[in-house]
Motif scaffolding. Structure first.
Motif, PDB file in Angstrom:
ATOM      1  N   GLY A  93     -42.274  19.873   0.663  1.00 50.72           N
ATOM      2  CA  GLY A  93     -43.466  20.414   0.032  1.00 50.72           C
ATOM      3  C   GLY A  93     -44.232  19.363  -0.736  1.00 50.72           C
ATOM      4  N   MET A  94     -44.203  18.115  -0.225  1.00 52.71           N
ATOM      5  CA  MET A  94     -44.857  17.008  -0.910  1.00 52.71           C
ATOM      6  C   MET A  94     -45.730  16.254   0.088  1.00 52.71           C
ATOM      7  SD  MET A  94     -41.419  15.621  -2.881  1.00 52.71           S
ATOM      8  CE  MET A  94     -42.252  14.297  -3.778  1.00 52.71           C
ATOM      9  N   SER A  95     -46.659  15.467  -0.439  1.00 51.18           N
ATOM     10  CA  SER A  95     -47.432  14.604   0.450  1.00 51.18           C
ATOM     11  C   SER A  95     -46.507  13.519   0.992  1.00 51.18           C
ATOM     12  CB  SER A  95     -48.597  13.959  -0.305  1.00 51.18           C
ATOM     13  OG  SER A  95     -48.121  12.980  -1.211  1.00 51.18           O
ATOM     14  N   ARG A  96     -46.879  12.948   2.127  1.00 53.62           N
ATOM     15  CA  ARG A  96     -46.024  11.946   2.757  1.00 53.62           C
ATOM     16  C   ARG A  96     -45.785  10.756   1.836  1.00 53.62           C
ATOM     17  NH1 ARG A  96     -45.597   7.412   5.746  1.00 53.62           N
ATOM     18  NH2 ARG A  96     -44.453   7.471   7.737  1.00 53.62           N
ATOM     19  N   SER A  97     -46.834  10.271   1.216  1.00 52.54           N
ATOM     20  CA  SER A  97     -46.714   9.081   0.366  1.00 52.54           C
ATOM     21  C   SER A  97     -45.889   9.375  -0.890  1.00 52.54           C
ATOM     22  CB  SER A  97     -48.088   8.552  -0.017  1.00 52.54           C
ATOM     23  OG  SER A  97     -48.848   9.548  -0.701  1.00 52.54           O
ATOM     24  N   ALA A  98     -46.159  10.528  -1.517  1.00 50.58           N
ATOM     25  CA  ALA A  98     -45.410  10.889  -2.727  1.00 50.58           C
ATOM     26  C   ALA A  98     -43.935  11.106  -2.405  1.00 50.58           C
ATOM     27  CB  ALA A  98     -45.999  12.141  -3.353  1.00 50.58           C
ATOM     28  N   PHE A  99     -43.668  11.742  -1.268  1.00 53.71           N
ATOM     29  CA  PHE A  99     -42.289  11.981  -0.857  1.00 53.71           C
ATOM     30  C   PHE A  99     -41.559  10.663  -0.620  1.00 53.71           C
ATOM     31  CE2 PHE A  99     -39.407  12.249   2.861  1.00 53.71           C
ATOM     32  CZ  PHE A  99     -38.383  12.979   2.265  1.00 53.71           C
TER      33      PHE A  99
ATOM     34  N   TYR B  99     -28.821  17.306  10.565  1.00 55.76           N
ATOM     35  CA  TYR B  99     -29.036  15.894  10.866  1.00 55.76           C
ATOM     36  C   TYR B  99     -29.481  15.654  12.309  1.00 55.76           C
ATOM     37  CZ  TYR B  99     -24.264  16.914  12.246  1.00 55.76           C
ATOM     38  OH  TYR B  99     -23.153  17.520  12.774  1.00 55.76           O
ATOM     39  N   ALA B 100     -29.166  16.592  13.234  1.00 55.14           N
ATOM     40  CA  ALA B 100     -29.533  16.407  14.637  1.00 55.14           C
ATOM     41  C   ALA B 100     -30.996  16.743  14.913  1.00 55.14           C
ATOM     42  CB  ALA B 100     -28.630  17.255  15.534  1.00 55.14           C
ATOM     43  N   THR B 101     -31.667  17.369  13.960  1.00 57.06           N
ATOM     44  CA  THR B 101     -33.094  17.674  14.120  1.00 57.06           C
ATOM     45  C   THR B 101     -33.889  16.364  14.172  1.00 57.06           C
ATOM     46  OG1 THR B 101     -32.851  19.749  12.910  1.00 57.06           O
ATOM     47  CG2 THR B 101     -35.070  18.828  13.048  1.00 57.06           C
ATOM     48  N   PRO B 102     -34.898  16.266  15.045  1.00 50.90           N
ATOM     49  CA  PRO B 102     -35.679  15.023  15.149  1.00 50.90           C
ATOM     50  C   PRO B 102     -36.634  14.837  13.974  1.00 50.90           C
ATOM     51  CG  PRO B 102     -36.573  16.663  16.650  1.00 50.90           C
ATOM     52  CD  PRO B 102     -35.298  17.249  16.083  1.00 50.90           C
ATOM     53  N   TRP B 103     -36.051  14.630  12.798  1.00 53.49           N
ATOM     54  CA  TRP B 103     -36.860  14.489  11.592  1.00 53.49           C
ATOM     55  C   TRP B 103     -37.677  13.194  11.615  1.00 53.49           C
ATOM     56  CZ3 TRP B 103     -37.161  18.736   8.925  1.00 53.49           C
ATOM     57  CH2 TRP B 103     -36.073  19.600   8.808  1.00 53.49           C
ATOM     58  N   THR B 104     -38.852  13.269  11.003  1.00 53.89           N
ATOM     59  CA  THR B 104     -39.660  12.096  10.694  1.00 53.89           C
ATOM     60  C   THR B 104     -39.982  12.157   9.211  1.00 53.89           C
ATOM     61  OG1 THR B 104     -41.764  13.229  11.099  1.00 53.89           O
ATOM     62  CG2 THR B 104     -40.702  12.142  13.005  1.00 53.89           C
ATOM     63  N   VAL B 105     -40.511  11.079   8.681  1.00 56.16           N
ATOM     64  CA  VAL B 105     -40.914  11.108   7.272  1.00 56.16           C
ATOM     65  C   VAL B 105     -41.950  12.203   7.053  1.00 56.16           C
ATOM     66  CG1 VAL B 105     -41.973   9.794   5.391  1.00 56.16           C
ATOM     67  CG2 VAL B 105     -40.380   8.669   6.954  1.00 56.16           C
ATOM     68  N   GLU B 106     -42.810  12.409   8.033  1.00 57.93           N
ATOM     69  CA  GLU B 106     -43.836  13.442   7.933  1.00 57.93           C
ATOM     70  C   GLU B 106     -43.233  14.832   7.853  1.00 57.93           C
ATOM     71  OE1 GLU B 106     -47.482  14.906   7.364  1.00 57.93           O
ATOM     72  OE2 GLU B 106     -47.187  12.768   7.726  1.00 57.93           O
ATOM     73  N   THR B 107     -42.295  15.148   8.768  1.00 61.10           N
ATOM     74  CA  THR B 107     -41.703  16.495   8.762  1.00 61.10           C
ATOM     75  C   THR B 107     -40.798  16.701   7.551  1.00 61.10           C
ATOM     76  OG1 THR B 107     -39.899  15.757  10.230  1.00 61.10           O
ATOM     77  CG2 THR B 107     -41.858  16.728  11.266  1.00 61.10           C
ATOM     78  N   LEU B 108     -40.138  15.644   7.109  1.00 65.77           N
ATOM     79  CA  LEU B 108     -39.300  15.759   5.911  1.00 65.77           C
ATOM     80  C   LEU B 108     -40.166  15.983   4.670  1.00 65.77           C
ATOM     81  CD1 LEU B 108     -36.621  12.998   6.577  1.00 65.77           C
ATOM     82  CD2 LEU B 108     -36.165  15.451   6.308  1.00 65.77           C
ATOM     83  N   SER B 109     -41.314  15.341   4.623  1.00 65.69           N
ATOM     84  CA  SER B 109     -42.201  15.543   3.468  1.00 65.69           C
ATOM     85  C   SER B 109     -42.727  16.974   3.447  1.00 65.69           C
ATOM     86  CB  SER B 109     -43.359  14.542   3.499  1.00 65.69           C
ATOM     87  OG  SER B 109     -44.214  14.766   4.601  1.00 65.69           O
ATOM     88  N   ARG B 110     -42.976  17.546   4.633  1.00 67.82           N
ATOM     89  CA  ARG B 110     -43.390  18.955   4.672  1.00 67.82           C
ATOM     90  C   ARG B 110     -42.249  19.860   4.221  1.00 67.82           C
ATOM     91  NH1 ARG B 110     -46.229  17.554   9.595  1.00 67.82           N
ATOM     92  NH2 ARG B 110     -44.578  18.468  10.880  1.00 67.82           N
ATOM     93  N   GLU B 111     -41.028  19.527   4.621  1.00 68.99           N
ATOM     94  CA  GLU B 111     -39.855  20.286   4.180  1.00 68.99           C
ATOM     95  C   GLU B 111     -39.745  20.243   2.661  1.00 68.99           C
ATOM     96  OE1 GLU B 111     -36.320  22.546   4.974  1.00 68.99           O
ATOM     97  OE2 GLU B 111     -37.947  21.923   6.302  1.00 68.99           O
TER      98      GLU B 111
END
Length: 313
Positions: free
Chosen positions: A232-238, A218-230
């Motif tokens: 394995g989905m496109s940003r919008s689909a995720f 949780y302390a990682t500076p996640w963004t919607v973009e990096t979470l979507s890469r985690e």
């Protein structure tokens, strides 16, 4: 990570603090109605059958060996048949002290049904956000429990264990019920995912990876973009799938997880107040302070003071 990993991370903060349990021996025509409970509630059919109902849902029949779990303590009734006039639970059990045990006889005939009931108490501050999205009731049938020997054996042992007075019995019962809760959710995740968006989220390959990341790191500076890469989905689909299954946007869910961890750290006086925002992934103390106050209606310093007796800062 595997599906079991996401469940482990999800439930890691959730520890039972106490339980209230009872054994019901019932026969003939009977019915009992409980109020909304602030804790999880379970009913295990040791023998016989009954019906459970809650507002807005059709009655569900429970047969011998079935387990019903109410994750949020949703108000419900259980009876020998649907539609019977029910007695209020608080009239039958006016005092239900955590850690206590009662045997209850109900009905107008010789008992032919035995039910193990329990209220599972945990600190609401440790309740994972996704847990709140679980359905009002989860029903695990006897054949499902038959495929889960550890869960089944634990349930079968509990009626004897909870009535013991041997040293450590209360702690043994507490941890046994905690195991029942975790194993029940695992079984539901594997067998009943189609019945609940939250359970589908745990099974979804991409969303489960993102949830694991949020809960474990949780302390990682996640963004919607990096979470979507985690995921394995496109940003919008995720973003769309996450909201559909979890019930809120990824950023909101991550914030809730971080603030939950902040509440845990605020209980520990050895953790400096001014360091907590960094430990949970906030770059700005002001942003953390404002988010915390908006979420809980109290500042971090005020909560620390109430928990530790220190002055708030």
């Amino acid at each position: 990570m595997s599906q079991k990993d996401v469940l482990s991370e999800l439930l890691k903060p959730l520890r039972l603090t106490d339980t209230y349990y009872s054994k019901w021996l019932v026969g003939g025509d009977w019915g009992v109605a409980g109020q909304e409970d602030s804790h999880a509630v379970l009913h295990y059919m040791v023998r016989g059958e009954c019906f459970i109902t809650h507002e807005g849902a059709e009655p569900v029949r429970l047969d011998e060996g079935d387990l019903a779990l109410f994750p949020h303590g949703t108000a419900h009734a259980f009876s020998s048949a649907p539609g019977l006039i029910t007695t209020r639970l608080h009239q039958m059990l006016p005092t239900r002290t955590a850690g206590s045990y009662h045997a209850v006889a109900v009905g107008d005939a010789c008992p032919d049904t035995e039910i193990l009931c329990a209220s599972l108490h945990f600190d609401s501050a440790t309740e994972p956000a996704l847990y709140r999205a679980l359905p009002p009731v989860i029903v695990l049938r006897a054949h499902m429990l038959g495929d889960e020997p550890l869960l089944l054996r634990t349930l079968e042992s509990l009626p004897v264990e909870i009535s013991r007075t041997a040293p450590g019995s209360r702690m043994v019962s507490l941890r046994a019920f905690e195991m029942v809760l975790v194993l029940s959710l695992r079984t539901a995740m594997e067998r009943l995912a189609a019945e609940s968006p939250a359970l589908r989220a745990l099974r979804h390959p991409g969303i489960s990876r993102a949830l694991t990341a949020m809960y474990a790191s949780y302390a990682t500076p996640w963004t919607v973009e990096t979470l979507s890469r985690e995921a394995g989905m496109s940003r919008s689909a995720f973003a769309q799938t996450f909201r559909e299954l979890v019930g809120e946007p990824p950023a909101r869910h991550l914030m809730t997880r971080r603030l939950q961890e902040a509440r845990r750290l605020l209980k520990d006086a050895s953790v400096p107040l001014h360091k907590i925002h960094e430990l949970i992934g906030y770059q700005s103390h002001v942003g953390y302070h404002l988010a915390f106050r908006k979420e809980f209606g109290i500042t971090p310093g005020e909560l620390r003071a109430s928990r530790t007796g220190q002055e708030s800062t």
